[in-house]
Design an enzyme around this catalytic site. Structure first.
Site, PDB file in Angstrom:
ATOM      1  N   HIS A   1     -79.051 -42.350 129.986  1.00 21.23           N
ATOM      2  CA  HIS A   1     -77.736 -41.938 129.480  1.00 21.23           C
ATOM      3  C   HIS A   1     -77.219 -42.930 128.456  1.00 21.23           C
ATOM      4  O   HIS A   1     -77.688 -44.063 128.383  1.00 21.23           O
ATOM      5  CB  HIS A   1     -76.731 -41.821 130.635  1.00 21.23           C
ATOM      6  CG  HIS A   1     -76.354 -43.143 131.227  1.00 21.23           C
ATOM      7  ND1 HIS A   1     -77.136 -43.804 132.144  1.00 21.23           N
ATOM      8  CD2 HIS A   1     -75.284 -43.946 131.009  1.00 21.23           C
ATOM      9  CE1 HIS A   1     -76.556 -44.955 132.481  1.00 21.23           C
ATOM     10  NE2 HIS A   1     -75.430 -45.068 131.804  1.00 21.23           N
TER      11      HIS A   1
ATOM     12  N   HIS B   1     -66.172 -46.184 127.855  1.00 20.81           N
ATOM     13  CA  HIS B   1     -66.627 -46.567 129.201  1.00 20.81           C
ATOM     14  C   HIS B   1     -65.971 -47.879 129.655  1.00 20.81           C
ATOM     15  O   HIS B   1     -65.579 -48.021 130.804  1.00 20.81           O
ATOM     16  CB  HIS B   1     -68.150 -46.703 129.185  1.00 20.81           C
ATOM     17  CG  HIS B   1     -68.797 -46.912 130.519  1.00 20.81           C
ATOM     18  ND1 HIS B   1     -68.329 -46.356 131.698  1.00 20.81           N
ATOM     19  CD2 HIS B   1     -69.896 -47.628 130.866  1.00 20.81           C
ATOM     20  CE1 HIS B   1     -69.114 -46.711 132.706  1.00 20.81           C
ATOM     21  NE2 HIS B   1     -70.060 -47.494 132.236  1.00 20.81           N
TER      22      HIS B   1
HETATM   23 ZN   LIG Z   1     -73.660 -46.367 131.707  1.00 23.54          ZN
END
Ligand SMILES: [Zn+2]
Length: 210
Positions: free
Chosen positions: A51, A57
């Site tokens: 990913h 994030h």
């Molecule tokens: Zn990650």
């Protein structure tokens, strides 16, 4: 032309990050039960298996995935083999002789052996990139880094390495399997799912030999 699939198979038994939800693949329509087709519902974390991490994030004001240009994830890449390293520091990288003008770099470490031997228990002592190693990559102008376990950063020290990379405009590719790949130049095609407003997404990633 040789194609290497460096993405990890997505199964209900695969290793996930501690605390993340396990993968669920549930066939909700079944031909054998009289339905017209087989249909599976899929449920997984955005950070499952192979990913990419979008800036959002770790950066609350960072870009979500759709703002990351696809051309960052496609093109020339250098696979650096570091078989004897337990932490990828700036010193390690300075000695590694990464070719000039490298814009994408994937680290092949002993982590790939974890995939090769089919280990399913999460390994806390995986090889990772230190924050000063991350800073070194930013300074070299690298735009994508990848690693052959589920995080680019050491376990329980996630933030410093991710923050340096994502603030520095470096996209992160995690959870690749480089078992079949030797050090050298390839062309990378990494295509995350076109999810909107997310912090990352599972991707199919392949290397093509040059
Ligand atoms: Zn990650």
């Amino acid at each position: 032309m040789r194609v290497y699939d460096i993405s990890i198979p997505i199964t209900t038994a695969m290793t996930v990050w501690p605390g993340d939800q396990a993968v669920s693949l549930q066939r909700v329509r079944k031909i054998e039960d009289g339905d017209g087709a087989n249909v599976t519902n899929v449920s997984l974390s955005a950070h499952t298996g192979t990913h990419v991490d979008a800036p959002y994030h770790f950066l609350s004001d960072g870009d979500t995935l759709e703002a990351v240009p696809l051309n960052l994830m496609m093109g020339r890449v250098y696979v650096l083999h570091l078989p004897d390293v337990s932490l990828i520091t700036a010193d390690v990288l300075k000695q590694a002789e990464i070719p000039p003008r490298t814009r994408r770099a994937l680290f092949k470490t002993r982590n790939s052996d974890i995939w090769a031997r089919g280990e399913r228990e999460f390994q806390k002592d995986y090889v990772a990139l230190s924050a000063d190693g991350a800073q070194y990559m930013v300074e070299r102008g690298v735009k994508l880094v990848g690693i052959d376990y589920l995080s680019i950063a050491p376990y329980q020290q996630s933030r410093p390495t991710h923050e340096v990379l994502l603030k520095g405009g470096v996209l992160i590719l995690e959870g690749i399997n480089l078992t079949e790949v030797t050090q050298g130049r390839y062309t990378l095609y990494c295509l995350p799912l076109n999810l909107q407003g997310v912090d990352g997404a599972p991707a199919r990633a392949i290397l093509v030999g040059v």
